[in-house]
Enzyme design. Structure first.
Site, PDB file in Angstrom:
ATOM      1  N   GLY A  49       0.927  -1.298  -0.069  1.00 16.84           N
ATOM      2  CA  GLY A  49       0.104   0.021  -0.330  1.00 16.84           C
ATOM      3  C   GLY A  49       0.910   1.240  -0.004  1.00 16.84           C
ATOM      4  O   GLY A  49       2.078   0.929   0.353  1.00 16.84           O
ATOM      5  N   GLN A  54       2.605  10.115   1.783  1.00 19.95           N
ATOM      6  CA  GLN A  54       3.982   9.456   1.816  1.00 19.95           C
ATOM      7  C   GLN A  54       4.748   9.893   0.941  1.00 19.95           C
ATOM      8  O   GLN A  54       6.100   9.617   0.951  1.00 19.95           O
ATOM      9  CB  GLN A  54       3.873   7.916   1.856  1.00 19.95           C
ATOM     10  CG  GLN A  54       2.997   7.378   3.299  1.00 19.95           C
ATOM     11  CD  GLN A  54       3.091   5.795   3.206  1.00 19.95           C
ATOM     12  OE1 GLN A  54       2.093   5.145   2.701  1.00 19.95           O
ATOM     13  NE2 GLN A  54       4.024   5.301   3.864  1.00 19.95           N
ATOM     14  N   CYS A  98       5.733  -0.151   7.776  1.00 18.84           N
ATOM     15  CA  CYS A  98       5.168   0.981   7.083  1.00 18.84           C
ATOM     16  C   CYS A  98       6.476   1.387   6.125  1.00 18.84           C
ATOM     17  O   CYS A  98       7.606   1.380   6.614  1.00 18.84           O
ATOM     18  CB  CYS A  98       4.780   1.994   7.900  1.00 18.84           C
ATOM     19  SG  CYS A  98       4.603   3.632   7.096  1.00 18.84           S
ATOM     20  N   LEU A  99       6.055   1.686   4.970  1.00 13.60           N
ATOM     21  CA  LEU A  99       7.380   2.260   4.139  1.00 13.60           C
ATOM     22  C   LEU A  99       8.137   3.667   4.367  1.00 13.60           C
ATOM     23  O   LEU A  99       8.998   3.968   4.041  1.00 13.60           O
ATOM     24  CB  LEU A  99       6.883   2.382   2.576  1.00 13.60           C
ATOM     25  CG  LEU A  99       6.338   1.026   2.016  1.00 13.60           C
ATOM     26  CD1 LEU A  99       5.910   1.418   0.553  1.00 13.60           C
ATOM     27  CD2 LEU A  99       7.501   0.003   2.062  1.00 13.60           C
ATOM     28  N   HIS A 140      -4.750   1.086   7.465  1.00 16.95           N
ATOM     29  CA  HIS A 140      -3.534   1.651   7.518  1.00 16.95           C
ATOM     30  C   HIS A 140      -3.257   2.455   6.497  1.00 16.95           C
ATOM     31  O   HIS A 140      -2.676   3.865   7.003  1.00 16.95           O
ATOM     32  CB  HIS A 140      -2.320   0.560   7.301  1.00 16.95           C
ATOM     33  CG  HIS A 140      -1.080   0.986   7.484  1.00 16.95           C
ATOM     34  ND1 HIS A 140      -0.064   0.502   8.325  1.00 16.95           N
ATOM     35  CD2 HIS A 140      -0.205   1.838   6.541  1.00 16.95           C
ATOM     36  CE1 HIS A 140       1.075   1.140   8.106  1.00 16.95           C
ATOM     37  NE2 HIS A 140       0.975   1.857   7.031  1.00 16.95           N
ATOM     38  N   GLU A 141      -3.633   2.655   5.164  1.00 13.04           N
ATOM     39  CA  GLU A 141      -3.491   3.760   4.459  1.00 13.04           C
ATOM     40  C   GLU A 141      -4.627   4.962   4.607  1.00 13.04           C
ATOM     41  O   GLU A 141      -4.001   5.960   4.522  1.00 13.04           O
ATOM     42  CB  GLU A 141      -3.814   3.058   3.126  1.00 13.04           C
ATOM     43  CG  GLU A 141      -2.989   2.152   2.574  1.00 13.04           C
ATOM     44  CD  GLU A 141      -1.468   2.209   2.802  1.00 13.04           C
ATOM     45  OE1 GLU A 141      -0.977   3.380   2.690  1.00 13.04           O
ATOM     46  OE2 GLU A 141      -0.776   1.240   3.161  1.00 13.04           O
ATOM     47  N   HIS A 144      -3.134   7.169   7.313  1.00 11.70           N
ATOM     48  CA  HIS A 144      -2.127   8.010   6.739  1.00 11.70           C
ATOM     49  C   HIS A 144      -2.744   9.351   5.938  1.00 11.70           C
ATOM     50  O   HIS A 144      -2.199  10.301   6.293  1.00 11.70           O
ATOM     51  CB  HIS A 144      -1.407   7.450   5.623  1.00 11.70           C
ATOM     52  CG  HIS A 144      -0.286   6.466   5.952  1.00 11.70           C
ATOM     53  ND1 HIS A 144       1.055   7.018   6.579  1.00 11.70           N
ATOM     54  CD2 HIS A 144       0.135   5.228   5.504  1.00 11.70           C
ATOM     55  CE1 HIS A 144       1.814   6.147   6.516  1.00 11.70           C
ATOM     56  NE2 HIS A 144       1.577   5.076   6.110  1.00 11.70           N
TER      57      HIS A 144
HETATM   58  O1  K1U Z   1       1.420   2.243   4.003  1.00 10.69           O
HETATM   59  C1  K1U Z   1       2.610   1.768   3.900  1.00 10.69           C
HETATM   60  O2  K1U Z   1       3.517   2.377   4.602  1.00 10.69           O
HETATM   61  C2  K1U Z   1       2.774   0.729   3.331  1.00 10.69           C
HETATM   62  C3  K1U Z   1       2.886  -0.770   3.968  1.00 10.69           C
HETATM   63  C4  K1U Z   1       1.321  -1.351   4.116  1.00 10.69           C
HETATM   64  C5  K1U Z   1       0.961  -2.158   5.340  1.00 10.69           C
HETATM   65  C6  K1U Z   1       1.786  -3.062   5.466  1.00 10.69           C
HETATM   66  C7  K1U Z   1       1.414  -4.132   6.715  1.00 10.69           C
HETATM   67  C8  K1U Z   1       0.169  -3.911   7.352  1.00 10.69           C
HETATM   68  C9  K1U Z   1      -0.486  -2.953   6.686  1.00 10.69           C
HETATM   69  C10 K1U Z   1      -0.147  -1.726   5.845  1.00 10.69           C
HETATM   70  C11 K1U Z   1       3.766  -1.770   3.514  1.00 10.69           C
HETATM   71  O3  K1U Z   1       3.491  -2.338   2.473  1.00 10.69           O
HETATM   72  S1  K1U Z   1       4.930  -2.103   4.463  1.00 10.69           S
HETATM   73  C12 K1U Z   1       5.640  -3.587   3.507  1.00 10.69           C
HETATM   74  C13 K1U Z   1       4.905  -4.822   3.760  1.00 10.69           C
HETATM   75  O4  K1U Z   1       4.119  -5.079   4.211  1.00 10.69           O
HETATM   76  C14 K1U Z   1       5.335  -5.968   2.507  1.00 10.69           C
HETATM   77  C15 K1U Z   1       6.482  -5.871   1.674  1.00 10.69           C
HETATM   78  C16 K1U Z   1       6.515  -6.858   0.824  1.00 10.69           C
HETATM   79  C17 K1U Z   1       5.686  -7.811   0.679  1.00 10.69           C
HETATM   80  C18 K1U Z   1       4.984  -8.004   1.729  1.00 10.69           C
HETATM   81  C19 K1U Z   1       4.647  -6.992   2.597  1.00 10.69           C
HETATM   82 ZN    ZN Z   2       2.546   3.116   6.182  1.00  6.44          ZN
END
Ligand code: K1U
Ligand code: ZN
Length: 178
Positions: A49, A54, A98-99, A140-141, A144
């Site tokens: 996401g 972001q 979270c990225l 989560h998004e 944000h």
């Molecule tokens: O919003 C963001 O920062 C993105 C975030 C979203 C998220 C992850 C986990 C739970 C809720 C919301 C991410 O994508 S973090 C990276 C991640 O979860 C992932 C990366 C590669 C493969 C699978 C998952």
């Molecule tokens: Zn996030």
């Protein structure tokens, strides 16, 4: 017409990640370009996401795709002005990342299922019932878009510890770039 572009992802702490964003009023080529760039940036990270603030754009748009690569075809989604219209009583705990807070993970409890309405890039109203990882991710998004991070659900001490690590990471990255 040029191709999609990767955008820089803001790292916490950044004041733009704490602000409530403004509704989208105009769906046009600029917003389409932003959606394409956000999807490219999300897949490249990699992530499931990404919300507009972001990448420093203070508007209510998010992208997501929670399909695992081994599950089959990707399902890129673009949600404009999303609203949660129903939440389940049942809760679910997921270890979130979270990225904007790289390499930090923590358990967060949220409603297990949600119904969300939004406007699509074609201007049409849509709504969908999300469960599993999709429900966690869309909440989560949307957080944000309201200036809320998953660490805001944690105990203050844990939140401070993560924030200190991020300050250090940002300092190191700035030094590397100098
Ligand atoms: O919003 C963001 O920062 C993105 C975030 C979203 C998220 C992850 C986990 C739970 C809720 C919301 C991410 O994508 S973090 C990276 C991640 O979860 C992932 C990366 C590669 C493969 C699978 C998952
Ligand atoms: Zn996030």
């Amino acid at each position: 017409m040029t191709g999609m572009a990767l955008r820089d992802i803001l790292i916490h702490p950044d004041p733009r990640l704490k602000k409530v964003t403004s509704p989208v009023t105009d769906i046009g080529p600029e917003l389409e370009r932003l959606a394409d760039d956000m999807l490219e940036t999300m897949y490249n990270a990699p992530g499931i996401g990404l919300a507009a603030p972001q990448v420093g754009v203070m508007t209510r748009m998010l992208v997501m795709d929670c399909i695992k690569s081994e599950e089959g075809a990707p399902r890129p989604m673009v949600l404009i002005n999303p609203r949660v219209t129903w939440v389940s009583d049942e809760m679910n705990t997921y270890e979130e990342g979270c990225l904007s807070i790289p390499e930090q993970y923590a358990d967060v409890e949220r409603p297990a299922e949600v119904k969300v309405s939004w406007t699509g890039l074609d201007g049409a109203e849509q709504s969908e019932h999300f469960s599993g990882l999709w429900a966690t991710c869309v909440q989560h998004e949307i957080d944000h878009l309201d200036g809320k991070l998953f660490i805001d659900y944690l105990r203050p001490l844990k939140r401070q510890m993560i924030t200190r690590k991020m300050v250090k990471l940002k300092r190191e990255r700035a030094r590397e770039r100098a």
